[in-house]
Design an enzyme around this catalytic site. Structure first.
Site, PDB file in Angstrom:
ATOM      1  N   LEU A   1      13.689  17.059  13.233  1.00 39.89           N
ATOM      2  CA  LEU A   1      14.171  18.091  14.116  1.00 39.89           C
ATOM      3  C   LEU A   1      15.227  17.375  15.230  1.00 39.89           C
ATOM      4  CD1 LEU A   1      10.721  19.674  15.359  1.00 39.89           C
ATOM      5  CD2 LEU A   1      12.567  20.619  14.060  1.00 39.89           C
TER       6      LEU A   1
ATOM      7  N   GLU B   1      -6.213   6.687  -0.308  1.00 42.15           N
ATOM      8  CA  GLU B   1      -6.901   7.302  -1.616  1.00 42.15           C
ATOM      9  C   GLU B   1      -8.237   6.338  -1.528  1.00 42.15           C
ATOM     10  OE1 GLU B   1      -3.635   6.200  -1.576  1.00 42.15           O
ATOM     11  OE2 GLU B   1      -2.766   8.141  -1.629  1.00 42.15           O
TER      12      GLU B   1
ATOM     13  N   PRO C   1      -1.722 -11.387  -4.128  1.00 43.94           N
ATOM     14  CA  PRO C   1      -0.843 -10.629  -4.960  1.00 43.94           C
ATOM     15  C   PRO C   1      -1.503  -9.564  -5.959  1.00 43.94           C
ATOM     16  CG  PRO C   1      -0.141 -12.931  -4.563  1.00 43.94           C
ATOM     17  CD  PRO C   1      -1.504 -12.835  -4.002  1.00 43.94           C
ATOM     18  N   GLY C   2      -2.444 -10.022  -6.643  1.00 44.06           N
ATOM     19  CA  GLY C   2      -3.046  -9.259  -7.629  1.00 44.06           C
ATOM     20  C   GLY C   2      -4.291  -8.622  -7.187  1.00 44.06           C
TER      21      GLY C   2
ATOM     22  N   PHE D   1       0.687 -10.469   2.388  1.00 46.00           N
ATOM     23  CA  PHE D   1       0.653  -9.360   3.393  1.00 46.00           C
ATOM     24  C   PHE D   1      -0.283  -9.654   4.535  1.00 46.00           C
ATOM     25  CE2 PHE D   1       1.052  -6.397  -0.520  1.00 46.00           C
ATOM     26  CZ  PHE D   1       2.514  -6.524  -0.668  1.00 46.00           C
TER      27      PHE D   1
ATOM     28  N   ARG E   1      18.607  19.937  23.311  1.00 45.98           N
ATOM     29  CA  ARG E   1      19.699  19.996  22.206  1.00 45.98           C
ATOM     30  C   ARG E   1      20.062  21.255  22.072  1.00 45.98           C
ATOM     31  NH1 ARG E   1      23.861  16.974  19.788  1.00 45.98           N
ATOM     32  NH2 ARG E   1      23.916  17.824  17.906  1.00 45.98           N
TER      33      ARG E   1
ATOM     34  N   GLU F   1     -12.099  -1.497  11.985  1.00 45.49           N
ATOM     35  CA  GLU F   1     -10.543  -1.764  11.830  1.00 45.49           C
ATOM     36  C   GLU F   1     -10.171  -0.194  11.377  1.00 45.49           C
ATOM     37  OE1 GLU F   1      -9.788  -4.308   8.554  1.00 45.49           O
ATOM     38  OE2 GLU F   1      -7.756  -3.868   8.447  1.00 45.49           O
ATOM     39  N   ARG F   2     -10.827   0.542  10.784  1.00 46.61           N
ATOM     40  CA  ARG F   2     -10.198   1.969  10.375  1.00 46.61           C
ATOM     41  C   ARG F   2     -10.015   2.531  11.836  1.00 46.61           C
ATOM     42  NH1 ARG F   2     -13.363   0.939   4.632  1.00 46.61           N
ATOM     43  NH2 ARG F   2     -11.724  -0.072   4.051  1.00 46.61           N
TER      44      ARG F   2
ATOM     45  N   THR G   1      -6.466  -9.638   1.273  1.00 41.30           N
ATOM     46  CA  THR G   1      -5.283  -9.179  -0.037  1.00 41.30           C
ATOM     47  C   THR G   1      -4.781 -10.558  -0.491  1.00 41.30           C
ATOM     48  OG1 THR G   1      -4.880  -7.315   1.409  1.00 41.30           O
ATOM     49  CG2 THR G   1      -3.408  -7.657  -0.266  1.00 41.30           C
TER      50      THR G   1
HETATM   51  C1  LIG Z   1       2.218  -4.890   6.805  1.00 38.30           C
HETATM   52  C2  LIG Z   1       1.031  -5.055   5.961  1.00 38.30           C
HETATM   53  C3  LIG Z   1       0.233  -5.700   6.774  1.00 38.30           C
HETATM   54  C4  LIG Z   1      -1.175  -6.216   6.207  1.00 38.30           C
HETATM   55  N1  LIG Z   1      -1.963  -6.923   6.765  1.00 38.30           N
HETATM   56  C5  LIG Z   1      -3.194  -7.331   6.175  1.00 38.30           C
HETATM   57  C6  LIG Z   1      -3.841  -8.254   6.698  1.00 38.30           C
HETATM   58  O1  LIG Z   1      -3.870  -8.784   7.894  1.00 38.30           O
HETATM   59  N2  LIG Z   1      -4.823  -8.909   6.081  1.00 38.30           N
HETATM   60  C7  LIG Z   1      -5.157  -8.341   4.513  1.00 38.30           C
HETATM   61  O2  LIG Z   1      -5.970  -8.895   3.812  1.00 38.30           O
HETATM   62  N3  LIG Z   1      -4.251  -7.473   4.016  1.00 38.30           N
HETATM   63  C8  LIG Z   1      -3.132  -7.049   4.824  1.00 38.30           C
HETATM   64  N4  LIG Z   1      -2.296  -5.876   4.060  1.00 38.30           N
HETATM   65  C9  LIG Z   1      -2.461  -5.560   2.894  1.00 38.30           C
HETATM   66  C10 LIG Z   1      -3.086  -4.104   2.874  1.00 38.30           C
HETATM   67  O3  LIG Z   1      -4.340  -3.882   3.460  1.00 38.30           O
HETATM   68  C11 LIG Z   1      -2.967  -3.843   1.219  1.00 38.30           C
HETATM   69  O4  LIG Z   1      -1.489  -3.647   1.052  1.00 38.30           O
HETATM   70  C12 LIG Z   1      -3.803  -2.434   0.862  1.00 38.30           C
HETATM   71  O5  LIG Z   1      -5.116  -2.690   0.995  1.00 38.30           O
HETATM   72  C13 LIG Z   1      -3.328  -1.780  -0.272  1.00 38.30           C
HETATM   73  O6  LIG Z   1      -3.562  -2.814  -1.412  1.00 38.30           O
HETATM   74  P1  LIG Z   1      -2.520  -2.940  -2.463  1.00 38.30           P
HETATM   75  O7  LIG Z   1      -0.990  -3.371  -1.600  1.00 38.30           O
HETATM   76  O8  LIG Z   1      -2.654  -4.268  -3.396  1.00 38.30           O
HETATM   77  O9  LIG Z   1      -2.117  -1.957  -3.213  1.00 38.30           O
HETATM   78  P2  LIG Z   1      -2.985  -1.478  -4.587  1.00 38.30           P
HETATM   79  O10 LIG Z   1      -4.469  -1.613  -4.279  1.00 38.30           O
HETATM   80  O11 LIG Z   1      -2.327  -1.865  -5.579  1.00 38.30           O
HETATM   81  O12 LIG Z   1      -2.721   0.078  -4.720  1.00 38.30           O
HETATM   82  C14 LIG Z   1      -1.355   0.704  -4.968  1.00 38.30           C
HETATM   83  C15 LIG Z   1      -1.646   2.255  -4.997  1.00 38.30           C
HETATM   84  O13 LIG Z   1      -2.964   2.632  -5.900  1.00 38.30           O
HETATM   85  C16 LIG Z   1      -3.844   3.374  -5.077  1.00 38.30           C
HETATM   86  N5  LIG Z   1      -5.144   3.210  -5.707  1.00 38.30           N
HETATM   87  C17 LIG Z   1      -5.752   1.843  -6.009  1.00 38.30           C
HETATM   88  N6  LIG Z   1      -6.979   2.214  -6.138  1.00 38.30           N
HETATM   89  C18 LIG Z   1      -7.259   3.503  -6.285  1.00 38.30           C
HETATM   90  C19 LIG Z   1      -8.427   4.083  -6.567  1.00 38.30           C
HETATM   91  N7  LIG Z   1      -9.640   3.664  -6.859  1.00 38.30           N
HETATM   92  N8  LIG Z   1      -8.321   5.451  -6.565  1.00 38.30           N
HETATM   93  C20 LIG Z   1      -7.162   6.110  -6.353  1.00 38.30           C
HETATM   94  N9  LIG Z   1      -5.802   5.504  -5.908  1.00 38.30           N
HETATM   95  C21 LIG Z   1      -6.190   4.098  -5.842  1.00 38.30           C
HETATM   96  C22 LIG Z   1      -3.523   3.014  -3.870  1.00 38.30           C
HETATM   97  O14 LIG Z   1      -4.089   3.935  -2.908  1.00 38.30           O
HETATM   98  C23 LIG Z   1      -2.098   3.033  -3.540  1.00 38.30           C
HETATM   99  O15 LIG Z   1      -1.526   4.084  -3.443  1.00 38.30           O
HETATM  100  C24 LIG Z   1      -1.367  -5.617   4.972  1.00 38.30           C
HETATM  101  C25 LIG Z   1      -0.074  -4.846   4.175  1.00 38.30           C
HETATM  102  C26 LIG Z   1       0.925  -4.672   4.763  1.00 38.30           C
HETATM  103  C27 LIG Z   1       1.999  -3.947   4.040  1.00 38.30           C
END
Ligand SMILES: Cc1cc2nc3c(=O)[nH]c(=O)nc-3n(C[C@H](O)[C@H](O)[C@H](O)COP(=O)(O)OP(=O)(O)OC[C@H]3O[C@@H](n4cnc5c(N)ncnc54)[C@H](O)[C@@H]3O)c2cc1C
Length: 380
Positions: A338, A368, A129-130, A157, A269, A243-244, A127
């Site tokens: 609850l 998604e 930033p963009g 992240f 409770r 992973e999933r 991952t």
């Molecule tokens: C605590 C934490 C640990 C992480 N660990 C890792 C790590 O070890 N290594 C690593 O590489 N990454 C890691 N990540 C990153 C994580 O995998 C990403 O945050 C995730 O894949 C989503 O990418 P994004 O945040 O850029 O969201 P975006 O891709 O910007 O998505 C934003 C929203 O748009 C939706 N969206 C995007 N594309 C589509 C589409 N085609 N159709 C419908 N909806 C869509 C998404 O489902 C989401 O709801 C981590 C993140 C967190 C918060």
């Protein structure tokens, strides 16, 4: 329903994990949560206990056992204990297969013994930033300089981002290649130009170090290319199913555990002169959640066995991931409700499970994106 997927060996392993958690993790956990990071000693202790590199061949110091049910036991017990910071699952099930499956003999000899002893903590950096869901947007790039790659860019992240000694970085190696121009490069601690940013402040999983990584003219030796040149996309698609599954296994385990805690709570409770459990609404809440958990458990256990036998496909792993984690999210919310006001207090397990678990439908591919994978396979 009685689960039927485990043998006595798996049960014995479960006991080992429980003992490890009680001895090496739980006494320190509150401090780790405050520190925002776990201790390196806990990783070494995990190595001594044989909890690292379960599937790594014995000749490199691992357990030599590719039965995914052991990984499932580990994930279930960590989830039940409420431990999210010590990311053994990430290390074993997500990063391990890249090193064992794609590494050359020389790379395996260099990296796997430390991987299994806990001396070498790992991370994977996809991952940016963009670019999250859409890996084709990756901009971190490595230029071929003859005897090395020159790596520039940043990641965000990244789990284990602060502790990691070895990071698998997804980088562009062929600028015009799109998804087919990405490779996996291994960047090691101490490489000049490799900097870590902040340990990011999250709403949950407080003891897990999640960080930004920066690469500024980092010279990555040619022998640190993992797998095929420009082959990262295929490697990622192959390994993301496991992973999933790891995330899905934790999802259903969390839901079941929350249900257990909440069932006890509503019996104890009292309101309006009798236990909450005597109210029909409460009984329906518990009944609905118990039914959803039982149905999900049956599907998940089937997926665990299929994956252990090598027959689980990416589509079913995606189904397991989105379904189990969305269930976890719903159950966490309902169980918190609850508990009334107590559910909002961080000292209650249900409150922590609510914030710790919230990430589950996001990382490892969002709900998604899972539905996209499933939908595409059905409607192609
Ligand atoms: C605590 C934490 C640990 C992480 N660990 C890792 C790590 O070890 N290594 C690593 O590489 N990454 C890691 N990540 C990153 C994580 O995998 C990403 O945050 C995730 O894949 C989503 O990418 P994004 O945040 O850029 O969201 P975006 O891709 O910007 O998505 C934003 C929203 O748009 C939706 N969206 C995007 N594309 C589509 C589409 N085609 N159709 C419908 N909806 C869509 C998404 O489902 C989401 O709801 C981590 C993140 C967190 C918060």
């Amino acid at each position: 329903m009685q689960r039927q997927i485990f043998t006595e060996e798996h049960d014995a392993f479960r006991e080992t994990v429980r003992t490890f958690l009680a001895k090496e993790v739980l006494p320190h956990y509150e401090q780790w949560e405050k520190d925002g990071i776990v201790s390196r000693e806990a990783w070494r202790a995990a190595g001594r206990q044989g909890l690292l590199g379960l599937a790594v061949p014995e000749e490199y110091g691992g357990g030599g056992n590719t039965d995914f049910r052991y990984s499932a036991v580990l994930a279930e017990e960590f989830t039940r204990a409420g431990v999210s910071g010590l990311a053994l699952g990430l290390h074993n099930d997500i990063i391990g297969p890249y090193l064992t499956g794609l590494g050359t003999e020389e790379q395996k000899r260099r990296w796997l013994p430390g991987f299994c002893s806990g001396e070498t903590i790992t991370a994977i950096a996809m991952t940016e930033p963009g670019a999250g869901s859409d890996l084709q947007g990756i901009r971190t790039a490595a230029e071929d300089k003859g005897d090395h790659w020159l790596l520039n860019g940043s990641k965000t992240f990244i789990s284990n981002g602060i502790l990691a000694d070895l990071v698998i970085v997804v980088a562009k190696t062929s600028p015009e290649g799109g998804a087919k121009g990405l490779s996996l490069l291994v960047v090691e601690r101490g490489a000049e130009g490799f900097e870590r940013g902040r340990n990011l402040d999250k709403i949950g999983q407080k003891s897990q170090d999640t960080a930004e990584l920066f690469f500024d003219d980092v010279r990555v030796p040619k022998e640190n290319l993992l797998g095929e040149l420009d082959g990262a996309f295929v490697h990622l698609m192959t390994n993301l199913a496991q992973e999933r599954m790891g995330i899905a296994v934790a999802g259903i385990a969390a839901a079941e555990h929350l249900l257990e805690i909440t069932t006890r709570y509503v019996k104890e409770r009292e309101a309006f002169g009798r236990p909450l459990s005597k109210l029909q609404h409460i009984r329906f809440e518990i009944a609905e959640m118990a039914t959803e958990c039982a149905v999900t458990r049956t599907f998940l256990d089937r997926c665990i066995v299929d994956h252990s036998e090598g027959t689980l496909d990416a589509v079913h792993a995606s189904m397991a991931k989105w379904w189990a984690t969305e269930l976890q999210k719903r159950v966490a919310d309902r169980c918190l409700q609850l508990h009334g006001g107590y559910g909002y207090m961080t000292e209650y397990r249900v409150a922590k499970a609510f914030t710790d678990g919230r990430i589950q439908t996001i990382y490892g591919g969002t709900t998604e994106i899972m539905k996209e994978i499933i939908g595409r396979s059905l409607l192609a």
